[in-house]
Design a protein around this motif. Structure first.
Motif, PDB file in Angstrom:
ATOM      1  N   TRP A   5      43.411  42.009  35.956  1.00  0.00           N
ATOM      2  CA  TRP A   5      43.512  43.450  36.334  1.00  0.00           C
ATOM      3  C   TRP A   5      44.119  43.644  37.768  1.00  0.00           C
ATOM      4  CZ3 TRP A   5      38.104  45.777  34.656  1.00  0.00           C
ATOM      5  CH2 TRP A   5      37.957  46.043  33.212  1.00  0.00           C
ATOM      6  N   ALA A   6      43.938  42.378  38.730  1.00  0.00           N
ATOM      7  CA  ALA A   6      44.253  42.714  39.955  1.00  0.00           C
ATOM      8  C   ALA A   6      45.850  42.837  40.117  1.00  0.00           C
ATOM      9  CB  ALA A   6      43.971  41.325  40.893  1.00  0.00           C
ATOM     10  N   ARG A   7      46.646  42.395  38.792  1.00  0.00           N
ATOM     11  CA  ARG A   7      47.961  42.489  38.762  1.00  0.00           C
ATOM     12  C   ARG A   7      48.608  43.894  39.155  1.00  0.00           C
ATOM     13  NH1 ARG A   7      49.296  38.582  34.157  1.00  0.00           N
ATOM     14  NH2 ARG A   7      47.795  39.940  33.127  1.00  0.00           N
ATOM     15  N   ASP A   8      47.856  44.956  38.681  1.00  0.00           N
ATOM     16  CA  ASP A   8      48.175  46.352  38.491  1.00  0.00           C
ATOM     17  C   ASP A   8      47.510  47.262  39.538  1.00  0.00           C
ATOM     18  OD1 ASP A   8      49.556  45.757  35.874  1.00  0.00           O
ATOM     19  OD2 ASP A   8      47.682  45.908  34.916  1.00  0.00           O
ATOM     20  N   ILE A   9      47.246  46.584  40.673  1.00  0.00           N
ATOM     21  CA  ILE A   9      46.702  47.589  41.815  1.00  0.00           C
ATOM     22  C   ILE A   9      47.733  48.603  42.247  1.00  0.00           C
ATOM     23  CG2 ILE A   9      46.031  47.504  44.406  1.00  0.00           C
ATOM     24  CD1 ILE A   9      44.603  44.648  43.610  1.00  0.00           C
ATOM     25  N   ASP A  10      49.034  47.997  42.107  1.00  0.00           N
ATOM     26  CA  ASP A  10      50.056  49.041  42.755  1.00  0.00           C
ATOM     27  C   ASP A  10      50.302  50.408  41.563  1.00  0.00           C
ATOM     28  OD1 ASP A  10      50.368  47.278  44.841  1.00  0.00           O
ATOM     29  OD2 ASP A  10      52.288  46.349  43.962  1.00  0.00           O
ATOM     30  N   ARG A  11      49.741  50.402  40.638  1.00  0.00           N
ATOM     31  CA  ARG A  11      49.555  51.220  39.703  1.00  0.00           C
ATOM     32  C   ARG A  11      48.659  52.594  40.038  1.00  0.00           C
ATOM     33  NH1 ARG A  11      49.830  48.921  33.899  1.00  0.00           N
ATOM     34  NH2 ARG A  11      49.834  50.908  33.083  1.00  0.00           N
ATOM     35  N   LEU A  12      47.708  52.256  41.007  1.00  0.00           N
ATOM     36  CA  LEU A  12      46.602  53.203  41.178  1.00  0.00           C
ATOM     37  C   LEU A  12      47.328  54.452  41.789  1.00  0.00           C
ATOM     38  CD1 LEU A  12      43.834  51.039  42.773  1.00  0.00           C
ATOM     39  CD2 LEU A  12      43.578  52.533  40.893  1.00  0.00           C
ATOM     40  N   PRO A  13      46.760  55.689  41.416  1.00  0.00           N
ATOM     41  CA  PRO A  13      47.136  56.932  42.113  1.00  0.00           C
ATOM     42  C   PRO A  13      46.684  56.801  43.664  1.00  0.00           C
ATOM     43  CG  PRO A  13      45.725  57.429  40.208  1.00  0.00           C
ATOM     44  CD  PRO A  13      45.554  55.798  40.471  1.00  0.00           C
TER      45      PRO A  13
ATOM     46  N   ILE B  29      35.670  54.713  45.360  1.00  0.00           N
ATOM     47  CA  ILE B  29      34.784  53.320  44.808  1.00  0.00           C
ATOM     48  C   ILE B  29      34.129  52.720  45.863  1.00  0.00           C
ATOM     49  CG2 ILE B  29      36.385  52.937  42.901  1.00  0.00           C
ATOM     50  CD1 ILE B  29      37.563  50.654  44.631  1.00  0.00           C
ATOM     51  N   SER B  30      32.754  52.607  45.577  1.00  0.00           N
ATOM     52  CA  SER B  30      31.821  52.065  46.586  1.00  0.00           C
ATOM     53  C   SER B  30      31.376  50.705  46.211  1.00  0.00           C
ATOM     54  CB  SER B  30      30.728  52.873  46.730  1.00  0.00           C
ATOM     55  OG  SER B  30      29.605  52.566  47.453  1.00  0.00           O
ATOM     56  N   ASN B  31      31.606  49.692  47.324  1.00  0.00           N
ATOM     57  CA  ASN B  31      30.947  48.503  47.317  1.00  0.00           C
ATOM     58  C   ASN B  31      31.390  47.547  46.141  1.00  0.00           C
ATOM     59  OD1 ASN B  31      29.030  50.060  49.371  1.00  0.00           O
ATOM     60  ND2 ASN B  31      29.012  48.136  49.727  1.00  0.00           N
ATOM     61  N   ALA B  32      32.512  47.534  45.726  1.00  0.00           N
ATOM     62  CA  ALA B  32      33.053  46.701  44.675  1.00  0.00           C
ATOM     63  C   ALA B  32      34.586  47.114  44.623  1.00  0.00           C
ATOM     64  CB  ALA B  32      32.273  46.688  43.476  1.00  0.00           C
ATOM     65  N   VAL B  33      35.527  46.188  44.315  1.00  0.00           N
ATOM     66  CA  VAL B  33      36.910  46.597  44.193  1.00  0.00           C
ATOM     67  C   VAL B  33      37.312  45.472  43.522  1.00  0.00           C
ATOM     68  CG1 VAL B  33      37.349  45.456  46.360  1.00  0.00           C
ATOM     69  CG2 VAL B  33      38.684  47.365  45.426  1.00  0.00           C
ATOM     70  N   ILE B  34      38.471  45.606  42.585  1.00  0.00           N
ATOM     71  CA  ILE B  34      39.601  44.624  42.103  1.00  0.00           C
ATOM     72  C   ILE B  34      40.398  44.197  43.136  1.00  0.00           C
ATOM     73  CG2 ILE B  34      41.271  44.341  40.457  1.00  0.00           C
ATOM     74  CD1 ILE B  34      40.050  46.911  38.867  1.00  0.00           C
ATOM     75  N   GLU B  35      40.116  42.917  43.428  1.00  0.00           N
ATOM     76  CA  GLU B  35      40.756  42.607  44.738  1.00  0.00           C
ATOM     77  C   GLU B  35      40.964  40.748  44.280  1.00  0.00           C
ATOM     78  OE1 GLU B  35      41.858  40.712  48.297  1.00  0.00           O
ATOM     79  OE2 GLU B  35      40.077  39.920  47.241  1.00  0.00           O
ATOM     80  N   PRO B  36      42.329  40.566  44.515  1.00  0.00           N
ATOM     81  CA  PRO B  36      42.654  39.389  43.692  1.00  0.00           C
ATOM     82  C   PRO B  36      42.026  37.977  44.457  1.00  0.00           C
ATOM     83  CG  PRO B  36      44.707  40.099  45.194  1.00  0.00           C
ATOM     84  CD  PRO B  36      43.468  41.236  44.904  1.00  0.00           C
ATOM     85  N   GLU B  37      41.649  37.981  45.682  1.00  0.00           N
ATOM     86  CA  GLU B  37      41.064  36.811  46.245  1.00  0.00           C
ATOM     87  C   GLU B  37      39.557  36.699  46.034  1.00  0.00           C
ATOM     88  OE1 GLU B  37      42.479  36.106  50.278  1.00  0.00           O
ATOM     89  OE2 GLU B  37      44.121  37.365  49.902  1.00  0.00           O
ATOM     90  N   TYR B  38      38.797  37.868  45.727  1.00  0.00           N
ATOM     91  CA  TYR B  38      37.344  37.809  45.460  1.00  0.00           C
ATOM     92  C   TYR B  38      36.974  36.920  44.268  1.00  0.00           C
ATOM     93  CZ  TYR B  38      32.772  39.457  44.930  1.00  0.00           C
ATOM     94  OH  TYR B  38      31.264  39.581  44.992  1.00  0.00           O
ATOM     95  N   ARG B  39      35.887  36.206  44.466  1.00  0.00           N
ATOM     96  CA  ARG B  39      35.645  35.445  43.207  1.00  0.00           C
ATOM     97  C   ARG B  39      34.189  35.396  42.918  1.00  0.00           C
ATOM     98  NH1 ARG B  39      40.090  35.320  42.980  1.00  0.00           N
ATOM     99  NH2 ARG B  39      41.553  33.644  42.925  1.00  0.00           N
ATOM    100  N   GLY B  40      33.566  36.603  43.303  1.00  0.00           N
ATOM    101  CA  GLY B  40      32.238  36.942  42.661  1.00  0.00           C
ATOM    102  C   GLY B  40      31.060  36.271  43.692  1.00  0.00           C
ATOM    103  N   HIS B  41      29.845  37.039  43.582  1.00  0.00           N
ATOM    104  CA  HIS B  41      28.762  36.407  44.470  1.00  0.00           C
ATOM    105  C   HIS B  41      27.746  35.483  43.464  1.00  0.00           C
ATOM    106  CE1 HIS B  41      26.618  39.743  42.126  1.00  0.00           C
ATOM    107  NE2 HIS B  41      27.451  40.407  42.485  1.00  0.00           N
ATOM    108  N   ARG B  42      26.940  35.144  44.309  1.00  0.00           N
ATOM    109  CA  ARG B  42      26.046  34.157  43.663  1.00  0.00           C
ATOM    110  C   ARG B  42      25.503  34.505  42.081  1.00  0.00           C
ATOM    111  NH1 ARG B  42      20.538  33.152  43.724  1.00  0.00           N
ATOM    112  NH2 ARG B  42      19.870  31.073  43.348  1.00  0.00           N
TER     113      ARG B  42
END
Length: 249
Positions: free
Chosen positions: A182-190, A100-113
């Motif tokens: 969606w961020a709750r399932d990060i540990d399920r990634l291959p 993945i490039s320049n975006a990620v499911i990350e629990p602390e990120y809240r989006g850009h303007r």
């Protein structure tokens, strides 16, 4: 021959992959670059254009390819990165690897303007009504995207379905907040995954990727001299990074 699916983001189309694909020199029939519904063609009847709707559409595309070719390599940029990551969480059986490039499911990120504007009723509609293709083309060119592709992407900006789809998508994700779902399932990634990141991204800054890398151990490949569209700004460097990653699987 492992099939590879490349999924674009917002406000792009599959055209954004052309410089990279030319350098990857994949075999005929090895690369698939579907368009998000509503972004190039009209929205299909009854399609929700929400994050869950796009996710189910992507999983169906992956199921079709995997049925014919076995587990696939999935690559996503921007919203394509978010959807690819989520699909890999839910259906690791379909995935050989993910990038993945320049975006990620990350629990602390809240989006850009811009995400917050599109997430806001009325304000988002006003923005879409006032947005002009020429201005978008100029912005994309300034970001380092080749002029031909920037003009092609901007030409689609007058499509009402595309604007409507973007607003629905961002609102379904509360701008770009995934902490409660969606961020709750990060540990399920291959395990076979990687982040490729334009160091100068003003929308999803490098520290987001670094935080994700530190938490998960996912390899992070910073691309110097690039911003949000590193895949088109520095396609040679990105292509070499991808080739090395796939070679070592």
């Amino acid at each position: 021959m492992t099939v590879k699916l490349f999924l674009h983001g917002v406000p792009d189309s599959p055209a954004i992959w052309r410089p990279l694909l030319a350098l990857l020199q994949l075999e005929q029939g090895q690369a698939f670059t579907p368009a998000l519904p509503g972004f190039v063609e009209p929205l299909p009847p009854g399609f929700s254009a929400t994050k869950e709707g796009y996710l189910q559409w992507l999983i169906a595309e992956m199921e079709r390819l995997a049925a014919d070719h076995g587990p696939i390599d999935v690559v996503g940029h921007d919203w394509g990165a978010i959807l690819v990551q989520r699909a890999a969480m839910l259906r690791p059986d379909l995935v050989r690897s993910w990038i993945i490039s320049n975006a990620v499911i990350e629990p602390e990120y809240r989006g850009h303007r811009m995400a917050r504007i599109w997430n806001t009723p009325i304000l988002g509609e006003i923005f879409m009504a006032l947005a002009r293709p020429a201005r978008l083309a100029q912005s994309l060119k300034q970001a380092g995207i080749p002029a031909e592709i920037a003009d092609e992407e901007a030409a689609q900006w007058n499509r009402a379905d595309k604007k409507r789809a973007i607003l629905r998508l961002y609102r379904s994700a509360e701008g770009l907040s995934f902490a409660g779902n969606w961020a709750r399932d990060i540990d399920r990634l291959p395990a076979a995954g990687a982040l490729i990141w334009g160091v100068g991204d003003p929308f999803v800054t490098l520290d987001v990727a670094q935080r994700y890398h530190k938490r998960t151990g996912t390899p992070l490949f910073p691309i110097e001299g690039a911003g949000h569209w590193a895949i088109a700004e520095r396609p040679m460097q990105v292509a070499e990074t991808m080739k090395d990653f796939w070679k070592n699987l």
